[in-house]
Design an enzyme around this catalytic site. Structure first.
Site, PDB file in Angstrom:
ATOM      1  N   TYR A  22      -8.376  14.845  -7.083  1.00 53.33           N
ATOM      2  CA  TYR A  22      -7.502  14.221  -8.079  1.00 53.33           C
ATOM      3  C   TYR A  22      -6.638  15.280  -8.776  1.00 53.33           C
ATOM      4  CZ  TYR A  22      -6.057  11.390 -12.101  1.00 53.33           C
ATOM      5  OH  TYR A  22      -5.311  10.740 -13.063  1.00 53.33           O
ATOM      6  N   ASP A  41       0.889  -1.165   0.000  1.00 55.06           N
ATOM      7  CA  ASP A  41       0.000   0.000   0.000  1.00 55.06           C
ATOM      8  C   ASP A  41       0.927   1.215   0.000  1.00 55.06           C
ATOM      9  OD1 ASP A  41      -1.589   2.152   0.556  1.00 55.06           O
ATOM     10  OD2 ASP A  41      -2.688   1.209   2.192  1.00 55.06           O
ATOM     11  N   LYS A  76      -2.550  15.918  -8.822  1.00 54.80           N
ATOM     12  CA  LYS A  76      -1.766  15.870 -10.064  1.00 54.80           C
ATOM     13  C   LYS A  76      -1.038  17.195 -10.306  1.00 54.80           C
ATOM     14  CE  LYS A  76      -2.506  11.579 -10.970  1.00 54.80           C
ATOM     15  NZ  LYS A  76      -1.393  10.608 -10.851  1.00 54.80           N
TER      16      LYS A  76
HETATM   17  N1  NAD Z   1      -5.927   6.223 -17.501  1.00 54.35           N
HETATM   18  C1  NAD Z   1      -5.840   7.533 -17.705  1.00 54.35           C
HETATM   19  O1  NAD Z   1      -6.557   8.119 -18.521  1.00 54.35           O
HETATM   20  C2  NAD Z   1      -4.829   8.319 -16.935  1.00 54.35           C
HETATM   21  C3  NAD Z   1      -4.509   9.611 -17.379  1.00 54.35           C
HETATM   22  C4  NAD Z   1      -3.575  10.348 -16.671  1.00 54.35           C
HETATM   23  C5  NAD Z   1      -2.957   9.814 -15.573  1.00 54.35           C
HETATM   24  N2  NAD Z   1      -3.297   8.552 -15.142  1.00 54.35           N
HETATM   25  C6  NAD Z   1      -2.599   8.042 -13.966  1.00 54.35           C
HETATM   26  O2  NAD Z   1      -1.971   6.810 -14.270  1.00 54.35           O
HETATM   27  C7  NAD Z   1      -1.635   6.154 -13.044  1.00 54.35           C
HETATM   28  C8  NAD Z   1      -1.930   4.680 -13.167  1.00 54.35           C
HETATM   29  O3  NAD Z   1      -3.323   4.508 -13.243  1.00 54.35           O
HETATM   30  P1  NAD Z   1      -4.014   3.672 -14.392  1.00 54.35           P
HETATM   31  O4  NAD Z   1      -4.637   4.625 -15.314  1.00 54.35           O
HETATM   32  O5  NAD Z   1      -3.077   2.655 -14.939  1.00 54.35           O
HETATM   33  O6  NAD Z   1      -5.209   3.011 -13.578  1.00 54.35           O
HETATM   34  P2  NAD Z   1      -5.305   1.542 -12.916  1.00 54.35           P
HETATM   35  O7  NAD Z   1      -6.454   1.656 -11.974  1.00 54.35           O
HETATM   36  O8  NAD Z   1      -5.366   0.529 -13.997  1.00 54.35           O
HETATM   37  O9  NAD Z   1      -3.944   1.369 -12.146  1.00 54.35           O
HETATM   38  C9  NAD Z   1      -3.699   1.926 -10.875  1.00 54.35           C
HETATM   39  C10 NAD Z   1      -2.950   0.920 -10.063  1.00 54.35           C
HETATM   40  O10 NAD Z   1      -2.638   1.501  -8.790  1.00 54.35           O
HETATM   41  C11 NAD Z   1      -2.874   0.508  -7.815  1.00 54.35           C
HETATM   42  N3  NAD Z   1      -3.127   1.139  -6.524  1.00 54.35           N
HETATM   43  C12 NAD Z   1      -4.206   1.868  -6.151  1.00 54.35           C
HETATM   44  N4  NAD Z   1      -4.075   2.262  -4.869  1.00 54.35           N
HETATM   45  C13 NAD Z   1      -2.894   1.771  -4.433  1.00 54.35           C
HETATM   46  C14 NAD Z   1      -2.205   1.826  -3.192  1.00 54.35           C
HETATM   47  N5  NAD Z   1      -2.714   2.469  -2.126  1.00 54.35           N
HETATM   48  N6  NAD Z   1      -1.006   1.206  -3.101  1.00 54.35           N
HETATM   49  C15 NAD Z   1      -0.481   0.525  -4.152  1.00 54.35           C
HETATM   50  N7  NAD Z   1      -1.093   0.439  -5.342  1.00 54.35           N
HETATM   51  C16 NAD Z   1      -2.285   1.050  -5.485  1.00 54.35           C
HETATM   52  C17 NAD Z   1      -4.072  -0.276  -8.326  1.00 54.35           C
HETATM   53  O11 NAD Z   1      -4.164  -1.559  -7.716  1.00 54.35           O
HETATM   54  C18 NAD Z   1      -3.766  -0.341  -9.812  1.00 54.35           C
HETATM   55  O12 NAD Z   1      -2.993  -1.478 -10.142  1.00 54.35           O
HETATM   56  C19 NAD Z   1      -2.412   6.892 -11.959  1.00 54.35           C
HETATM   57  O13 NAD Z   1      -1.511   7.740 -11.235  1.00 54.35           O
HETATM   58  C20 NAD Z   1      -3.408   7.719 -12.741  1.00 54.35           C
HETATM   59  O14 NAD Z   1      -3.795   8.862 -12.029  1.00 54.35           O
HETATM   60  C21 NAD Z   1      -4.201   7.793 -15.813  1.00 54.35           C
END
Ligand code: NAD
Length: 298
Positions: free
Chosen positions: A160, A61, A164
């Site tokens: 959020y 975590d 960011k």
């Molecule tokens: N998908 C998009 O459009 C997008 C755009 C910009 C930024 N992001 C960012 O990309 C990053 C990855 O997210 P994603 O889009 O792959 O979504 P995702 O939900 O597929 O992946 C997020 C991962 O973080 C893990 N996670 C959540 N809380 C946690 C914790 N407390 N400790 C450890 N792991 C934890 C989850 O289990 C998951 O595997 C994030 O920071 C998100 O804000 C995503």
């Protein structure tokens, strides 16, 4: 602001290098391994197959300092070094601050800090551990932070978007403290809409096919930021497969704002002088002149 393309050849420079990734970042993990790098992953949830059988993983975590500390120790023990760190774990918005939620006495409740804790506190922990481990690596390395298109827009997801913006500030404020004084580069990625678990099928349908990119696009930007030793202080925006460093070059954010804190030829307002006074006030040590005239804490 500089547009660029990424070739497989650029990514091959990651060969034999070790990356610690929080929040799985499956597409990045696959990119790094495809180009000959090694990964240690930490996430709340286990890795999927086939990676579960082959990629070292710790259940972590990111809001728990001790768990992240153990993740980094385990990665260093496994590979003997850490070259790169990808601070990627993140969750969707939790609150808007418009909630009128009250306790049993009718008093307004404090905001739920879940998103702040995962996206910001977790990232601060990862970056501190990254600096600690990479500075002991004789070859140096890099840190990549997952920011977002919401890092510099009015994206209406209160907590959020706040986190960011904050992690972009973290990358910017550390840029002058790290390379070249320390052998650690720091960069951030800012993906636009990307097809991952954070976006439900309903949200993806609302965005519309063709308006979001595959997770392999930001994965390439992460890998090139790790692999290319010239990249430091960049914010790589990716949208529908196109890459742009928004931070440097003409019309980049840094170019447009650099003189706001460091007024040329006016020592009284210079970044260095302000830093020196701030750090003296809190008794945190002296600030000296960095190799290139930038502030450096000594
Ligand atoms: N998908 C998009 O459009 C997008 C755009 C910009 C930024 N992001 C960012 O990309 C990053 C990855 O997210 P994603 O889009 O792959 O979504 P995702 O939900 O597929 O992946 C997020 C991962 O973080 C893990 N996670 C959540 N809380 C946690 C914790 N407390 N400790 C450890 N792991 C934890 C989850 O289990 C998951 O595997 C994030 O920071 C998100 O804000 C995503």
């Amino acid at each position: 602001m500089t547009s660029f393309t990424i070739s497989d050849n650029d990514l091959d420079q990651i060969k034999d290098q070790v990356a610690v990734i929080t929040g799985i970042g499956l597409a990045t993990l696959r990119r790094i391994i495809k180009h000959g790098g090694k990964v240690y992953a930490g996430d709340l949830n286990p890795l999927p197959e086939p990676e579960a059988g082959s990629v070292p993983f710790s259940k972590v975590d990111v809001t728990d300092w001790r768990e992240q500390l153990e993740l980094f120790k385990a990665a260093e023990k496994k590979y003997g070094k850490i070259d790169h760190v990808f601070a990627n774990a993140g969750i969707a918005p939790t609150i808007s601050l418009l909630e009128e939620d009250v306790d049993s006495s009718g008093d307004l409740l404090p905001p739920n800090l879940k998103t702040i804790n995962v996206n910001l506190l977790g990232c601060l922990y990862t970056v501190k551990l990254g600096i600690h481990h990479i500075r002991r690596n004789p070859s140096g390395g890099s840190i990549v932070i997952t920011a977002s298109g919401s890092s510099f827009t009015r994206f209406p997801a209160t907590d959020y978007t706040t986190t960011k913006h904050a992690v972009l500030g973290l990358m910017r404020s550390l840029t002058g403290h790290l390379y070249p004084q320390l052998p650690i580069r720091i960069n951030a990625i800012a993906p636009s809409w990307t097809e991952t678990g954070i976006l439900s099928p309903a949200i993806l349908a609302a965005i519309g096919e063709g308006n979001y990119q595959s997770a392999d696009v930001p994965a390439q930007s992460v890998t090139v930021l790790m692999a290319d030793k010239k990249r430091h202080g960049e914010l790589v925006y990716s949208e529908r497969g196109h890459f742009k460093d928004l931070e440097n070059g003409e019309k980049g954010y840094h170019h447009l704002t650099a003189n706001m804190l460091a007024v040329e030829n006016e020592e009284s307002l210079s970044e260095l002088k302000v830093m020196r006074n701030l750090l003296k006030m809190r008794g945190a040590g002296e600030v000296g002149d960095g190799a290139d005239g930038k502030p450096e804490v000594v």
